[in-house]
Write a protein that holds these residues in place. Sequence first.
Motif, PDB file in Angstrom:
ATOM      1  N   PRO A  36       0.834  -1.208   0.000  1.00 44.53           N
ATOM      2  CA  PRO A  36       0.000   0.000   0.000  1.00 44.53           C
ATOM      3  C   PRO A  36       0.866   1.256   0.000  1.00 44.53           C
ATOM      4  CG  PRO A  36      -0.669  -1.551   1.745  1.00 44.53           C
ATOM      5  CD  PRO A  36       0.637  -2.027   1.205  1.00 44.53           C
ATOM      6  N   GLU A  37       0.257   2.357  -0.388  1.00 47.35           N
ATOM      7  CA  GLU A  37       0.929   3.642  -0.314  1.00 47.35           C
ATOM      8  C   GLU A  37       1.284   3.967   1.143  1.00 47.35           C
ATOM      9  OE1 GLU A  37       1.875   5.680  -2.820  1.00 47.35           O
ATOM     10  OE2 GLU A  37       1.225   4.088  -4.187  1.00 47.35           O
ATOM     11  N   PRO A  38       2.284   4.824   1.382  1.00 48.83           N
ATOM     12  CA  PRO A  38       2.613   5.196   2.760  1.00 48.83           C
ATOM     13  C   PRO A  38       1.399   5.770   3.496  1.00 48.83           C
ATOM     14  CG  PRO A  38       4.345   5.903   1.265  1.00 48.83           C
ATOM     15  CD  PRO A  38       3.224   5.414   0.401  1.00 48.83           C
ATOM     16  N   SER A  39       1.299   5.452   4.760  1.00 46.87           N
ATOM     17  CA  SER A  39       0.173   5.914   5.567  1.00 46.87           C
ATOM     18  C   SER A  39       0.208   7.426   5.745  1.00 46.87           C
ATOM     19  CB  SER A  39       0.194   5.252   6.941  1.00 46.87           C
ATOM     20  OG  SER A  39       0.041   3.854   6.827  1.00 46.87           O
ATOM     21  N   ALA A  40      -0.961   8.022   5.801  1.00 43.00           N
ATOM     22  CA  ALA A  40      -1.062   9.462   6.043  1.00 43.00           C
ATOM     23  C   ALA A  40      -0.768   9.760   7.503  1.00 43.00           C
ATOM     24  CB  ALA A  40      -2.470   9.945   5.686  1.00 43.00           C
ATOM     25  N   GLY A  65       3.205   5.130  12.364  1.00 40.11           N
ATOM     26  CA  GLY A  65       4.653   5.120  12.221  1.00 40.11           C
ATOM     27  C   GLY A  65       5.332   6.436  12.522  1.00 40.11           C
ATOM     28  N   GLN A  66       4.546   7.487  12.831  1.00 39.85           N
ATOM     29  CA  GLN A  66       5.109   8.807  13.095  1.00 39.85           C
ATOM     30  C   GLN A  66       5.413   8.972  14.582  1.00 39.85           C
ATOM     31  OE1 GLN A  66       5.757  10.966  10.426  1.00 39.85           O
ATOM     32  NE2 GLN A  66       5.192   9.088   9.340  1.00 39.85           N
ATOM     33  N   GLY A  67       6.569   9.531  14.875  1.00 42.77           N
ATOM     34  CA  GLY A  67       7.016   9.692  16.251  1.00 42.77           C
ATOM     35  C   GLY A  67       8.167   8.740  16.518  1.00 42.77           C
ATOM     36  N   ALA A  68       8.883   9.023  17.590  1.00 37.72           N
ATOM     37  CA  ALA A  68      10.029   8.189  17.953  1.00 37.72           C
ATOM     38  C   ALA A  68      10.010   7.959  19.462  1.00 37.72           C
ATOM     39  CB  ALA A  68      11.335   8.847  17.510  1.00 37.72           C
ATOM     40  N   ALA A  94       6.074   1.826   9.127  1.00 39.93           N
ATOM     41  CA  ALA A  94       6.900   1.128  10.112  1.00 39.93           C
ATOM     42  C   ALA A  94       7.358   2.133  11.158  1.00 39.93           C
ATOM     43  CB  ALA A  94       8.105   0.462   9.443  1.00 39.93           C
ATOM     44  N   GLY A  95       7.504   1.675  12.382  1.00 41.33           N
ATOM     45  CA  GLY A  95       7.944   2.548  13.469  1.00 41.33           C
ATOM     46  C   GLY A  95       8.891   1.818  14.392  1.00 41.33           C
ATOM     47  N   ARG A  96       9.592   2.600  15.221  1.00 45.09           N
ATOM     48  CA  ARG A  96      10.569   2.018  16.133  1.00 45.09           C
ATOM     49  C   ARG A  96      10.432   2.624  17.508  1.00 45.09           C
ATOM     50  NH1 ARG A  96      17.218   1.974  15.664  1.00 45.09           N
ATOM     51  NH2 ARG A  96      17.553   0.448  17.329  1.00 45.09           N
ATOM     52  N   VAL A  97      10.597   1.775  18.527  1.00 45.74           N
ATOM     53  CA  VAL A  97      10.528   2.198  19.923  1.00 45.74           C
ATOM     54  C   VAL A  97      11.772   1.682  20.641  1.00 45.74           C
ATOM     55  CG1 VAL A  97       9.205   2.075  22.071  1.00 45.74           C
ATOM     56  CG2 VAL A  97       8.003   2.068  19.868  1.00 45.74           C
ATOM     57  N   ILE A  98      12.372   2.529  21.491  1.00 43.50           N
ATOM     58  CA  ILE A  98      13.533   2.136  22.283  1.00 43.50           C
ATOM     59  C   ILE A  98      13.171   2.239  23.761  1.00 43.50           C
ATOM     60  CG2 ILE A  98      15.923   2.688  22.887  1.00 43.50           C
ATOM     61  CD1 ILE A  98      16.284   3.740  20.054  1.00 43.50           C
ATOM     62  N   VAL A  99      13.448   1.179  24.499  1.00 42.62           N
ATOM     63  CA  VAL A  99      13.185   1.134  25.942  1.00 42.62           C
ATOM     64  C   VAL A  99      14.480   0.749  26.638  1.00 42.62           C
ATOM     65  CG1 VAL A  99      11.813   0.097  27.788  1.00 42.62           C
ATOM     66  CG2 VAL A  99      10.788   0.442  25.526  1.00 42.62           C
ATOM     67  N   SER A 100      14.891   1.555  27.626  1.00 42.97           N
ATOM     68  CA  SER A 100      16.151   1.306  28.326  1.00 42.97           C
ATOM     69  C   SER A 100      15.972   1.502  29.817  1.00 42.97           C
ATOM     70  CB  SER A 100      17.246   2.239  27.791  1.00 42.97           C
ATOM     71  OG  SER A 100      18.464   2.037  28.482  1.00 42.97           O
ATOM     72  N   LEU A 101      16.301   0.474  30.588  1.00 48.78           N
ATOM     73  CA  LEU A 101      16.218   0.541  32.049  1.00 48.78           C
ATOM     74  C   LEU A 101      17.628   0.466  32.620  1.00 48.78           C
ATOM     75  CD1 LEU A 101      13.324  -0.484  31.180  1.00 48.78           C
ATOM     76  CD2 LEU A 101      13.220  -1.587  33.423  1.00 48.78           C
ATOM     77  N   THR A 124       6.144  -2.669  13.773  1.00 50.49           N
ATOM     78  CA  THR A 124       6.730  -1.950  14.910  1.00 50.49           C
ATOM     79  C   THR A 124       7.907  -2.749  15.451  1.00 50.49           C
ATOM     80  OG1 THR A 124       4.532  -1.113  15.499  1.00 50.49           O
ATOM     81  CG2 THR A 124       6.282  -0.897  17.150  1.00 50.49           C
ATOM     82  N   SER A 125       9.063  -2.095  15.569  1.00 52.86           N
ATOM     83  CA  SER A 125      10.253  -2.714  16.156  1.00 52.86           C
ATOM     84  C   SER A 125      10.494  -2.118  17.536  1.00 52.86           C
ATOM     85  CB  SER A 125      11.480  -2.466  15.278  1.00 52.86           C
ATOM     86  OG  SER A 125      11.339  -3.058  14.015  1.00 52.86           O
ATOM     87  N   LEU A 126      10.739  -2.971  18.509  1.00 48.94           N
ATOM     88  CA  LEU A 126      11.071  -2.520  19.857  1.00 48.94           C
ATOM     89  C   LEU A 126      12.432  -3.081  20.241  1.00 48.94           C
ATOM     90  CD1 LEU A 126       7.742  -3.379  19.934  1.00 48.94           C
ATOM     91  CD2 LEU A 126       7.987  -2.160  22.104  1.00 48.94           C
ATOM     92  N   THR A 127      13.307  -2.202  20.716  1.00 50.19           N
ATOM     93  CA  THR A 127      14.601  -2.604  21.245  1.00 50.19           C
ATOM     94  C   THR A 127      14.597  -2.316  22.737  1.00 50.19           C
ATOM     95  OG1 THR A 127      15.682  -2.080  19.142  1.00 50.19           O
ATOM     96  CG2 THR A 127      17.088  -2.274  21.092  1.00 50.19           C
ATOM     97  N   VAL A 128      14.778  -3.366  23.536  1.00 51.28           N
ATOM     98  CA  VAL A 128      14.622  -3.249  24.987  1.00 51.28           C
ATOM     99  C   VAL A 128      15.898  -3.728  25.667  1.00 51.28           C
ATOM    100  CG1 VAL A 128      13.254  -3.950  26.993  1.00 51.28           C
ATOM    101  CG2 VAL A 128      12.135  -3.690  24.762  1.00 51.28           C
ATOM    102  N   THR A 129      16.441  -2.911  26.567  1.00 59.65           N
ATOM    103  CA  THR A 129      17.590  -3.318  27.374  1.00 59.65           C
ATOM    104  C   THR A 129      17.237  -3.142  28.850  1.00 59.65           C
ATOM    105  OG1 THR A 129      18.563  -1.105  27.179  1.00 59.65           O
ATOM    106  CG2 THR A 129      19.292  -2.761  25.610  1.00 59.65           C
ATOM    107  N   VAL A 130      17.532  -4.177  29.630  1.00 58.56           N
ATOM    108  CA  VAL A 130      17.215  -4.184  31.055  1.00 58.56           C
ATOM    109  C   VAL A 130      18.511  -4.455  31.815  1.00 58.56           C
ATOM    110  CG1 VAL A 130      15.729  -5.147  32.861  1.00 58.56           C
ATOM    111  CG2 VAL A 130      14.926  -5.098  30.484  1.00 58.56           C
ATOM    112  N   ALA A 131      18.986  -3.454  32.548  1.00 55.11           N
ATOM    113  CA  ALA A 131      20.287  -3.545  33.207  1.00 55.11           C
ATOM    114  C   ALA A 131      20.210  -4.399  34.470  1.00 55.11           C
ATOM    115  CB  ALA A 131      20.800  -2.147  33.532  1.00 55.11           C
TER     116      ALA A 131
END
Length: 343
Positions: A36-40, A65-68, A94-101, A124-131
């Motif tokens: 499909p065409e890119p989302s509005a 997909g808008q926002g970071a 497509a969108g991406r989320v980063i979570v860091s603890l 949606t891609s999520l990258t999560v790091t838990v220290a």
Amino acid sequence: MSVAAAIRTRDAAELPGKRDEDWRWTDLRGLIRALPEPSAPLDETNLAAGPFDLICDDLQVLANGQGAPRIDLAPGETRSVGLRVVAQGSGSHAGRVIVSLAAGARLTLLETYEGDEGSYLAQTSLTVTVAEGAHLERIVLAADGAEGVSVSQAQVELSPGASFAQTVLTSGARRQRLETRVSHPGGHAQVRMDGVYLLAERRHVDITTAVTHEAMHGTTDQLVKGVVRDQARGVFQGKIVVARGADHTDARMGHHALVLSDRAEVDAKPELEIYADDVSCAHGNTVGALDEDALFYARQRGMPEDDARALLTEAFVGEVVERIVHDGARAVAAAWTAARLGR
């Protein structure tokens, strides 16, 4: 092959399909012939309230997909954060989320996937790091539209002594995949990965998980339960890998499903790969119908059949819901389950 690459290049040949072993039950290449065409863009200020809005300390939105969204917790910080992933219309994004603890932090992540009736394609891609010593409880409520195609892919990296608990609750979509991959360091880190899928009509969900134990003294506990009716299809693919040298690993996986109509389908593939000797690992998988004796017992006591079926089904999945630690999230999950079962 990846959904994100296909959306970026607008090339349907990049989509994963049935020839990819990990996607053989969720064939996107055969379903989508042209991207499909890119989302509005969406104005997030016009969104209705989400299910977790009243119980989180702050809220972040990823809309078409808008926002970071980025969620960072300082050492020792405790917070609950709502993350709303919203898809509307019939485009692709497509969108991406980063979570860091940081060390010793505690986060409750209240994550929702919300779709309208458009035939969107969302990734949606999520990258999560838990220290070390940090704790993350992730509750995912996926309510995509019936015509939507939604893929969520989370990569979780744990440190020794960390803990990660996850509960996924979903009603499926035209195609929906909720994927979580955990790098488990041992060192007394703990993982709990649970799920509930309640599917009707022609909805489809694919819950795919992988936990790799890389060193000694790690635990994983997984329980997924599903209910499918009409022409719905549920897919569970769970893998636990115990690497060489990851002795004293304790890993358990269970998947159990109820099939409530002749045309509904459940495909399950639980796997253990063990390369160490001194471990305690087990998995179980059952697919069947409601207990007719329990149903008969309830009806003998004057309960209408529909109510009896709903009550027994709610009790079946309630074991997973009760494992949610956060009180507010557990109440939302219980209400969602009751509503989906007509209670």
